[in-house]
Design a protein around this motif. Sequence first.
Motif, PDB file in Angstrom:
ATOM      1  N   VAL A   1       0.839  -1.214   0.000  1.00 44.22           N
ATOM      2  CA  VAL A   1       0.000   0.000   0.000  1.00 44.22           C
ATOM      3  C   VAL A   1       0.865   1.252   0.000  1.00 44.22           C
ATOM      4  O   VAL A   1       0.557   2.245  -0.673  1.00 44.22           O
ATOM      5  CB  VAL A   1      -0.952  -0.005   1.224  1.00 44.22           C
ATOM      6  N   MET A   2       1.978   1.233   0.743  1.00 47.78           N
ATOM      7  CA  MET A   2       2.885   2.380   0.775  1.00 47.78           C
ATOM      8  C   MET A   2       3.439   2.689  -0.604  1.00 47.78           C
ATOM      9  O   MET A   2       3.568   3.861  -0.981  1.00 47.78           O
ATOM     10  CB  MET A   2       4.033   2.116   1.750  1.00 47.78           C
ATOM     11  N   MET A   3       3.776   1.678  -1.368  1.00 57.01           N
ATOM     12  CA  MET A   3       4.301   1.893  -2.714  1.00 57.01           C
ATOM     13  C   MET A   3       3.236   2.537  -3.609  1.00 57.01           C
ATOM     14  O   MET A   3       3.531   3.450  -4.390  1.00 57.01           O
ATOM     15  CB  MET A   3       4.776   0.569  -3.314  1.00 57.01           C
ATOM     16  N   PHE A   4       1.994   2.077  -3.477  1.00 57.41           N
ATOM     17  CA  PHE A   4       0.903   2.662  -4.260  1.00 57.41           C
ATOM     18  C   PHE A   4       0.640   4.112  -3.858  1.00 57.41           C
ATOM     19  O   PHE A   4       0.529   5.000  -4.702  1.00 57.41           O
ATOM     20  CB  PHE A   4      -0.367   1.834  -4.084  1.00 57.41           C
ATOM     21  N   VAL A   5       0.577   4.357  -2.543  1.00 57.07           N
ATOM     22  CA  VAL A   5       0.306   5.699  -2.040  1.00 57.07           C
ATOM     23  C   VAL A   5       1.458   6.652  -2.397  1.00 57.07           C
ATOM     24  O   VAL A   5       1.241   7.815  -2.747  1.00 57.07           O
ATOM     25  CB  VAL A   5       0.073   5.682  -0.514  1.00 57.07           C
ATOM     26  N   GLY A   6       2.699   6.155  -2.303  1.00 56.57           N
ATOM     27  CA  GLY A   6       3.852   6.980  -2.674  1.00 56.57           C
ATOM     28  C   GLY A   6       3.810   7.392  -4.132  1.00 56.57           C
ATOM     29  O   GLY A   6       4.083   8.546  -4.474  1.00 56.57           O
ATOM     30  N   PHE A   7       3.437   6.465  -5.016  1.00 58.62           N
ATOM     31  CA  PHE A   7       3.305   6.798  -6.437  1.00 58.62           C
ATOM     32  C   PHE A   7       2.192   7.815  -6.653  1.00 58.62           C
ATOM     33  O   PHE A   7       2.342   8.764  -7.429  1.00 58.62           O
ATOM     34  CB  PHE A   7       3.022   5.527  -7.239  1.00 58.62           C
TER      35      PHE A   7
END
Length: 236
Positions: A71-77
């Motif tokens: 989820v962090m990778m998605f939110v960061g993008f």
Amino acid sequence: MGVEGCTKCIKYLLFVFNFIFWLAGGIILGVALWLRHDSQTTNILYLQLGDKQAPNTFYVGIYILIAVGAVMMFVGFLGCYGAIQESQCLLGTFFTCLVILFACEVAAGIWGFVNKDQIAKDVKQFYDQALQQALMGESDSNNAKAVVKTFHETLDCCGSDTVTAAFTPVWRDDLCRKDSLKSFFENTNCHKKIDELFSGKLYLIGIAAVVVAVIMIFEMILSMVLCCGIRNSSVY
């Protein structure tokens, strides 16, 4: 019309923080997958004593960590793209996701703090039960011996904190390795090794959680400031 001045600096600062956040998500995902497939924990937590499975509370925390990293990778993008595009809608969605993710991290941290001692305790109880069955020669002692030997070989230990089990290295060479007498005098009992195994991994998870929480707080502040700057620039 694009933002100017300090708001433009905040825009690129938010982009940099989001990129770091995206990288942190990837690192956490990688660490979680490593913990999930670590040979020591896998060898121990996949054991089965008769109909009883080894405690898997530790894996619950790992699965949560895997989900958080993804989820962090998605939110960061999402944050990077929203900052560059100066989109209030994307930044608003990003801020909402951050708040939800932060709340989940706090909840997971509380759960981990409450269960940090219970994880090692459950595994030690599972080991003691297998050791008792192996020493007493109960009906499923063959399986118990295999479980005990897996603990001893994986953690390089022998015996537990109990008086009877502490003398296991001296008179049960079939359960402990050949240099078990030396192990006995060095006090490398399995209870101590189990504590070291899980406390080290939980400490690593705790550091990662604190670092991510600090980054998330900065990002929430920057995203609010940037949204206000974009709104003001669109008015003028």
